[in-house]
Design an enzyme around this catalytic site. Structure first.
Site, PDB file in Angstrom:
ATOM      1  N   GLU A   5     -14.609  22.500  37.042  1.00  0.00           N
ATOM      2  CA  GLU A   5     -15.203  23.807  37.370  1.00  0.00           C
ATOM      3  C   GLU A   5     -14.646  24.452  38.642  1.00  0.00           C
ATOM      4  O   GLU A   5     -15.398  24.911  39.493  1.00  0.00           O
ATOM      5  CB  GLU A   5     -16.730  23.666  37.488  1.00  0.00           C
ATOM      6  CG  GLU A   5     -17.362  23.143  36.206  1.00  0.00           C
ATOM      7  CD  GLU A   5     -18.888  23.046  36.270  1.00  0.00           C
ATOM      8  OE1 GLU A   5     -19.456  23.222  37.360  1.00  0.00           O
ATOM      9  OE2 GLU A   5     -19.504  22.796  35.222  1.00  0.00           O
ATOM     10  N   GLU A  41     -18.365  19.165  26.275  1.00  0.00           N
ATOM     11  CA  GLU A  41     -19.794  19.068  26.636  1.00  0.00           C
ATOM     12  C   GLU A  41     -20.639  19.905  25.669  1.00  0.00           C
ATOM     13  O   GLU A  41     -21.500  20.681  26.089  1.00  0.00           O
ATOM     14  CB  GLU A  41     -20.011  19.523  28.088  1.00  0.00           C
ATOM     15  CG  GLU A  41     -19.110  18.790  29.089  1.00  0.00           C
ATOM     16  CD  GLU A  41     -19.430  19.070  30.553  1.00  0.00           C
ATOM     17  OE1 GLU A  41     -20.449  19.718  30.848  1.00  0.00           O
ATOM     18  OE2 GLU A  41     -18.643  18.625  31.410  1.00  0.00           O
TER      19      GLU A  41
HETATM   20  C1  XIL Z   1     -25.198  17.654  34.283  1.00  0.00           C
HETATM   21  C2  XIL Z   1     -25.995  16.439  33.835  1.00  0.00           C
HETATM   22  O1  XIL Z   1     -26.114  16.473  32.431  1.00  0.00           O
HETATM   23  C3  XIL Z   1     -27.353  16.437  34.496  1.00  0.00           C
HETATM   24  O2  XIL Z   1     -28.052  15.223  34.198  1.00  0.00           O
HETATM   25  C4  XIL Z   1     -27.215  16.577  36.006  1.00  0.00           C
HETATM   26  O3  XIL Z   1     -28.493  16.679  36.596  1.00  0.00           O
HETATM   27  C5  XIL Z   1     -26.387  17.801  36.359  1.00  0.00           C
HETATM   28  O4  XIL Z   1     -25.138  17.719  35.695  1.00  0.00           O
HETATM   29  N1  XIL Z   1     -21.149  20.657  33.583  1.00  0.00           N
HETATM   30  C6  XIL Z   1     -20.691  19.400  33.858  1.00  0.00           C
HETATM   31  C7  XIL Z   1     -21.630  18.247  33.813  1.00  0.00           C
HETATM   32  O5  XIL Z   1     -19.477  19.215  34.047  1.00  0.00           O
HETATM   33  O6  XIL Z   1     -21.301  17.258  34.735  1.00  0.00           O
HETATM   34  C8  XIL Z   1     -23.061  18.681  33.999  1.00  0.00           C
HETATM   35  O7  XIL Z   1     -23.888  17.555  33.785  1.00  0.00           O
HETATM   36  C9  XIL Z   1     -23.390  19.811  33.070  1.00  0.00           C
HETATM   37  C10 XIL Z   1     -22.529  21.017  33.348  1.00  0.00           C
END
Ligand code: XIL
Length: 350
Positions: A152, A258
């Site tokens: 990101e 994701e």
């Molecule tokens: C999220 C997790 O799923 C949560 O449990 C945590 O509290 C915050 O992070 N983008 C990403 C992930 O790259 O690492 C994130 O994961 C969701 C958004």
């Protein structure tokens, strides 16, 4: 010939074997691309969840336990116990681990960026970043096949890079520096850039610019992860297809890293904060299934350009989109671990 006996046989067979959720994600898709899921350390999963995981997936991504706040909460103090359990579980069961993530603006302790209470200078932050990458990648060498080296880093607004503490302290070359350190730490591991909304403009062009700049600087980058956190009715199919082609044309592995589908409608004034607290309306489950089906039809068409598809969570109750007062249904399996209509649509997608 009287055809009615045949018809009867077909009807009875249809009842005995209803056309829902037959087969597993792994059986259906693993010959085309890796199928992954984000999980907590596996000892936090129930035996039934572990069975679901092993039946359906070839790859795992640690949802949190390999992030900087988990692995290096204080400078030089490495806490790998949870991530070790995840990596060992993967090894025991032949799952591939994607390390997530080494450099990110979130879930990263502030010590990286401070020096005796003041903002740390470039050299110190760069040294800490490189040491973090080297230590974590060396520790997991041979157990983690790929890493989201930088997560990101692109700006959501008009800028090119997100003005994160990494960018502010080190400067815009922190990304190239991170990839170089990663390539050195584990030459065998694949190195990825991961971000959200890069299927769409304006971030897609920023991602393409980043890829070109890294390559021009002679920095190794093996793949790009499109996160794919979407809302119901808002999957950007056309843009996703264009982005997959554009990233693939750069010679990179392309992954959907994701995937989930937030089904809670935007909150209108006076609307319930937790509209589906008791259950998800069948109509919503149906739309979710249709949209997951359309997504996987696209994925099927683009499969030769896609190396992995990973869901962000194993079942609805495990999703980061579900929380107290926020009962969500973003994944193909429900809280009872039963397949939802979405799974059926994913398995049936042509
Ligand atoms: C999220 C997790 O799923 C949560 O449990 C945590 O509290 C915050 O992070 N983008 C990403 C992930 O790259 O690492 C994130 O994961 C969701 C958004």
């Amino acid at each position: 010939m009287n055809r009615s006996p045949l018809l009867l046989v077909i009807l009875v067979a249809g009842l005995a074997f209803p056309a829902h959720a037959q087969g597993t994600l792994k059986d259906r898709y693993a010959s085309q691309f890796d199928v992954g899921v984000a999980i907590p350390p596996p000892d936090q999963l129930t035996p039934a969840e572990q069975a679901l995981l092993l039946a359906n997936f070839t790859n795992i991504t640690p949802e949190n336990c390999m992030k900087p706040e988990s692995t290096e909460p204080r400078e030089g103090v490495f806490t790998f116990a949870e991530a070790d359990r995840l990596a060992d579980f993967a090894k025991a069961h032949g799952l591939k681990v994607n390390g997530h993530c080494l450099v990110w603006h979130s879930q990263t302790p502030d010590w990286f960026f401070t020096d005796n209470g003041k903002p740390a200078g470039r050299d110190l932050v760069l040294k800490r970043m490189k040491e973090h990458i080297a230590a974590e990648m060396t520790h997991f060498k041979g157990r983690v096949v790929s890493w989201d080296v930088v997560n990101e880093a692109l700006d959501d607004g008009h800028g090119y890079l997100r003005p994160s503490k990494w960018e502010k302290c080190i400067g815009p070359d922190y990304i190239a520096q991170a990839f170089r350190a990663a390539a050195q730490a584990d030459p065998q591991a694949e190195l990825y850039y991961n971000d959200y909304a890069i299927e769409r403009q304006p971030k897609r062009n920023k991602a393409l610019r980043l890829i070109r700049e890294l390559k021009k600087a002679g920095v190794r980058i093996d793949g790009i992860g499109i996160q794919c956190h979407w809302h119901l009715d808002s999957i950007p199919y056309r843009q996703l297809d264009e982005a997959i082609r554009a990233f693939h044309a750069q010679g990179l592995k392309v992954m959907l890293t994701e995937v989930d589908l937030d089904v809670i409608p935007g909150r209108k004034a006076g609307a319930s904060a937790d509209p589906f607290a008791k259950a998800c309306p069948p109509q919503v489950l149906k739309r979710e299934a249709e949209q997951y089906g359309a997504l996987f039809a696209l994925i099927n068409r683009d499969a030769p350009m896609i190396s992995r598809v990973t869901f962000w969570g194993l079942q609805d109750a495990r999703s980061w989109l579900t929380g107290p007062g926020h009962t969500n249904y973003p994944l193909p399996w429900g809280r009872d671990l039963q397949p939802k209509p979405a799974l059926q649509a994913i398995l049936n997608a042509k």
